[in-house]
Each structure stands twice: as C-alpha cells, then as structure tokens.
Design an enzyme around this catalytic site. Structure first.
Site, PDB file in Angstrom:
ATOM      1  N   SER A 151      -6.379  -1.653   5.367  1.00  0.00           N
ATOM      2  CA  SER A 151      -5.750  -2.158   4.149  1.00  0.00           C
ATOM      3  C   SER A 151      -6.804  -2.458   3.107  1.00  0.00           C
ATOM      4  O   SER A 151      -7.986  -2.571   3.399  1.00  0.00           O
ATOM      5  CB  SER A 151      -4.976  -3.435   4.442  1.00  0.00           C
ATOM      6  N   LYS A 152      -6.327  -2.601   1.900  1.00  0.00           N
ATOM      7  CA  LYS A 152      -7.182  -2.833   0.740  1.00  0.00           C
ATOM      8  C   LYS A 152      -7.978  -4.137   0.899  1.00  0.00           C
ATOM      9  O   LYS A 152      -9.075  -4.258   0.375  1.00  0.00           O
ATOM     10  CB  LYS A 152      -6.259  -2.876  -0.496  1.00  0.00           C
TER      11      LYS A 152
END
Ligand code: GLU
Length: 496
Positions: free
Chosen positions: A258-259
């Site tokens: 994920s970011k």
C-alpha cells in the site's frame, strides 16, 4: 492436445495511475506470450476497461500507455494499434455488450432487479448480524414479465442481475492448481446498471471471449471473481480461458502493498530515476524465479527464461533494497553518453546545469566519477552539486581526519597547495602521483602513521567537495581544473 493460439491481455481500468502490481501483471502476460518454449508467437493485447464513466480518465489511459512503453513492454493489439478484435477500449464496445445482455435477459439467465439501495443495505446488515455471509436474497428473481415491463415503463430504477447457479465451480489455475468454489455462496451478481451500462464481471467475459484470450493472467485479488465469470461464460455458451493468478504484492511486514509504506505508482519510480531495466528485472522477481540463484535479467533474457509454472503461490514481498541494488547495477552499466542524457534533466531542474556553462566532456566526467554511488538518477543532484557551485558550504569540522588539530589540517592544505601549484600538465593521474608522494612526506614530517594517506587526502577531498562522501580528490581536482582546485584549497584554509 491441440495447441491453441496464445493470446493474453492486460486490462487495466484507467481510474488512477498504473501501479507496480498492474505493471507486473502486464510484464508476466508479455513474457508468457513471447516466451519461445511456451507460446513464442503469442499475442499480447492491451485493453482499457473504462466502463466506469465517473472514475475513468483519459489522462490515466495516457499514463498507462506511456509507462508501459517506457518499460519496453509492447503490445500487439491495443487502443493505439488496431487489430482484428478491436476496438480495445470498452467504452467503444457498448453495442456489443448490449447484444449479449439482451441475450441473457431473453434466455432468463439474467433479470431486472428493482430493489432499492437502502433495502439491500438493510438486508446486508441484518444478514451480517445473524452471522451469515451477505448475499442477494433473490427478491426480484422471479417477477412476472408484465410487472417487469410495467416497472421499466414507469422508469423505476433497476439493475440487471445474473443468475448464479447454486453449484460448485471448479477450475485449474496454472499457479494455484485445482480451485473449487461454492457458487451458492455468491448470490446473483449485478452485471449491468442498464443495457447501456454493463459492469466489469460481464464486460470482461464478453471481451476475453471475443478477443479470443487463451489465458487470463492477473493478480490474486481477482481469484474470487473467477467463479462468477466462469458461470457467465457458460451462460453465454462460451468456453472460458485458462487462468493464472499471480501472488499478491506485500509490504516487508507482509501486509498488502500500500501507499502507506512507499510509492506504488510506477510513474513515481520513473520520476525518481529508476531505470526501466531495473524495474523490469525487479518486477519479474516479484512472484517468479528461474529456480536458480540468478537475480539479474534483461527483458530479453526474461523472455527466454520465463515459465508461468515457476510463478509462486505465496505473497511476493516488495523489497525496495533489491530494487535499489538492481538500479545501481544498471546505472553503472549504462554507456557514459547515455547516462549523461539521463542525468541531465535532474541537474537542470535543480538549477545546477545551465546551458553553455559546462562542456559536454566535463559533464560526462562528473557523471562518470559519481555513478558508483548512485542508487537512482535523482541522486545525481546531491552527489555532484559541488562541481557546479562557486562557493561551498560546509562545517570546518568536516575537514578533520582522525585526531588532526587545526594546525595539522592547515599544514596539510598548505602542502597540497604547494604541490599542486607546481603541476604543469593537469590530469587525474599526475595529481594522484604527486599527492601520494606528498602524503608520505606529510606523515613522516608529522609523525602520523606512514601508510594512512587520509591525513593529507581527507582535508583536501573535503576542501574540494564540501562533503563527507565524494569521489577521490584526484578525480575532483581533474574535473575542477587547477585554478578552481587551488581556490577551494584557499577557501578551506581561511576556515582554519
Ligand atoms: N480492469 C480490471 C482491473 O483493472 C481487470 C481485471 C482482469 O484482469 O480481469 O483490475
């Protein structure tokens, strides 16, 4: 067994930037199609899945195309290269979907559902409270055709649902083996908002069939979509393709990539100065390995080595250190004139490289002496800024090597000044030679350990670069030239 024509596709939805996971899917499809032991002459197709009108944007289509091209992943058919199965943008295929939607409705394999959102949500909550997996309860599945006609004529909001048969769906996944799902758990799935607004599960089936896709290779997050899609194939009378679901990409703590943990958009890596060769190599190893310890592969080597059977089931950890390692390797291997071209935009953007102020030759030398330390191209700025500046800004303390006192440092720099002033023909070799002699002389004079050249060379290197880490003072001096070198030494002496 008759070998069928291999046709695979990458089918991104242009609702955001191309992620590393998507690019990996594209790469594996490409490698599968081009691998000579498997398909060889397989075709790789790019299809843009832009049926979500609100969230799809042309700029993302463009970015997907640009980034894939930058990586060197080429498609045989796609929105910009026509082929026999086009158009390759779903928004341009609405009539095709309508035809098949009508077919399913006529055959009563799909039906109109008039349930309101709130009602569905209430039922969902109630099912969850009872501890059962939520699914559509089939309220509209057997409305009379008169009532359906009347509701539609009155303009009642409706969606189209596909009847999911209450049975087990089995399929073979080339990565995960035999998979069995109980379709009874799924509930009738919405396949279109109306005849002109079909949804993913439906369009993907129609397109993969019409585009004669032989193998669907995609991320594991789509594994649970497969039984629904297989049932839609069957309902349409189509044979479904083979499947291969690639392992999830994980953060180092094994959570889903994920970011939060770092960049996921390919364009961000591109901007930071990762080379396409490194990213390709890195992505290939996200869920695949050749069965040996080998880690370094060019795209064409991957094409030769790849086999989908060697893809792994378990999640693939995204290890940025490995990417950095590969990137520095490919940076070091770049031809000098190419590396300069790659670095120049970063230097320009930082205001360091101003047209006409430095010769091409010198710029190439700067890049060459700095590349050993470069993990990504953007680092060229902090690695080389001192070459371009008139005045360096550093703490006096940095000039100090070991236990040197100010007067020792000054002595070292004065000696450097004297030795270097005497050089007639200025080049790195000559500078190195005289400084080595000087270092021996200096250590003897001061009673410093004989072999430790740092007493002379460290203060000099810092005087020339203003940095704790940099190329050698010989390389820097060679590039700066005699006058600048002596000026920087004088500046350093002033600090003491
Ligand atoms: N458009 C879908 C996505 O971007 C494609 C899924 C598939 O490959 O079937 O996730």
């Amino acid at each position: 067994m008759a070998t069928k024509n291999i046709r695979v596709r990458f089918a991104p939805s242009p609702t955001g930037p191309l992620h590393v996971g998507g690019a990996r899917t594209a790469l594996f499809n490409y490698l599968f199609a081009k691998n000579p032991h498997g398909a060889g002459k397989g075709k790789f197709i790019l299809r843009i899945e832009d049926t979500d009108k609100e969230r799809s944007e042309l700029k993302w289509v463009q970015e997907i195309i640009n980034e894939l091209k930058w990586l060197g992943i080429e498609w045989d058919e796609g929105p910009d290269i026509d082929g026999a199965s086009g158009p390759y943008k779903q928004s341009q295929r609405m009539e095709i979907y309508e035809k098949y939607l009508k077919q399913l409705l006529q055959e009563d394999k799909a039906y109109y559902c008039f349930c309101a959102q709130e009602e569905l949500e209430d039922k969902r909550q109630e099912q969850m409270a009872r501890g059962v997996a939520p699914k559509y309860d089939g309220k509209c599945s057997h409305l009379s055709s008169e009532l359906v006609k009347k509701n539609l004529a009155e303009g009642k909001p409706a969606v189209i649902r596909f009847r999911i048969a209450n049975k087990k769906v089995k399929f073979k996944d080339l990565v995960r083996g035999e998979i069995e799902f109980d379709a009874g758990l799924l509930g009738d799935v919405v396949i279109a908002k109306d005849l002109n607004a079909p949804l993913y599960h439906f369009t993907v089936v129609v397109d993969d069939y019409l585009m004669q896709i032989s193998h669907v290779i995609r991320g594991e997050e789509h594994l649970s979509n497969t039984p629904r899609q297989i049932l839609i194939y069957r309902a349409l009378g189509f044979e479904h393709p083979e499947y291969a679901h690639l392992p999830l990409l994980l953060n180092p703590d094994r959570s889903k990539l994920s970011k939060r943990h770092g960049d996921v958009a390919l364009a961000d890596y591109h901007k930071q100065g990762y080379l396409p060769e490194a990213i390709i190599n890195f992505m290939a190893l996200l869920g695949w390995n050749p069965g040996t310890e080998r880690e370094v592969f060019t795209l064409s080597q991957l094409v030769k080595e790849f086999s989908i059977e060697k893809a792994q089931k378990g999640g693939a950890v995204f290890n940025i250190k490995r990417l950095d390692f590969l990137n520095s390797l490919y940076i070091r291997e770049k031809a000098p004139e190419k590396l300069v071209l790659l670095c120049a935009p970063y230097l320009k953007a930082a205001g360091l490289l101003v047209k006409g102020q430095i010769s091409d030759d010198k710029l190439q030398k700067i890049v060459e002496v700095s590349k050993q330390r470069m993990k990504k191209l953007s680092e060229i700025v902090e690695l080389t800024d001192f070459f371009f500046k008139d005045k360096l800004n550093y703490e006096k303390n940095l000039l100090k090597w070991d236990k040197m006192k100010d007067e020792d440092i000054k002595g070292a720099l004065l000696l450097c000044d004297k030795i270097l002033s005497n050089i007639k023909i200025w080049d790195a070799k000559k500078v190195e030679e005289v400084l080595f002699e000087g270092a021996a002389e200096f250590n003897k004079q001061k009673g410093f350990p004989e072999k430790n050249r740092g007493f002379l060379l460290w203060p000099l290197r810092v005087a020339l670069s203003g940095k704790e880490f940099s190329p050698s003072p010989f390389e820097i001096a060679d590039i700066l030239g005699k006058e600048n070198t002596l000026a920087r030494i004088a500046e350093a002496i002033k600090k003491l």
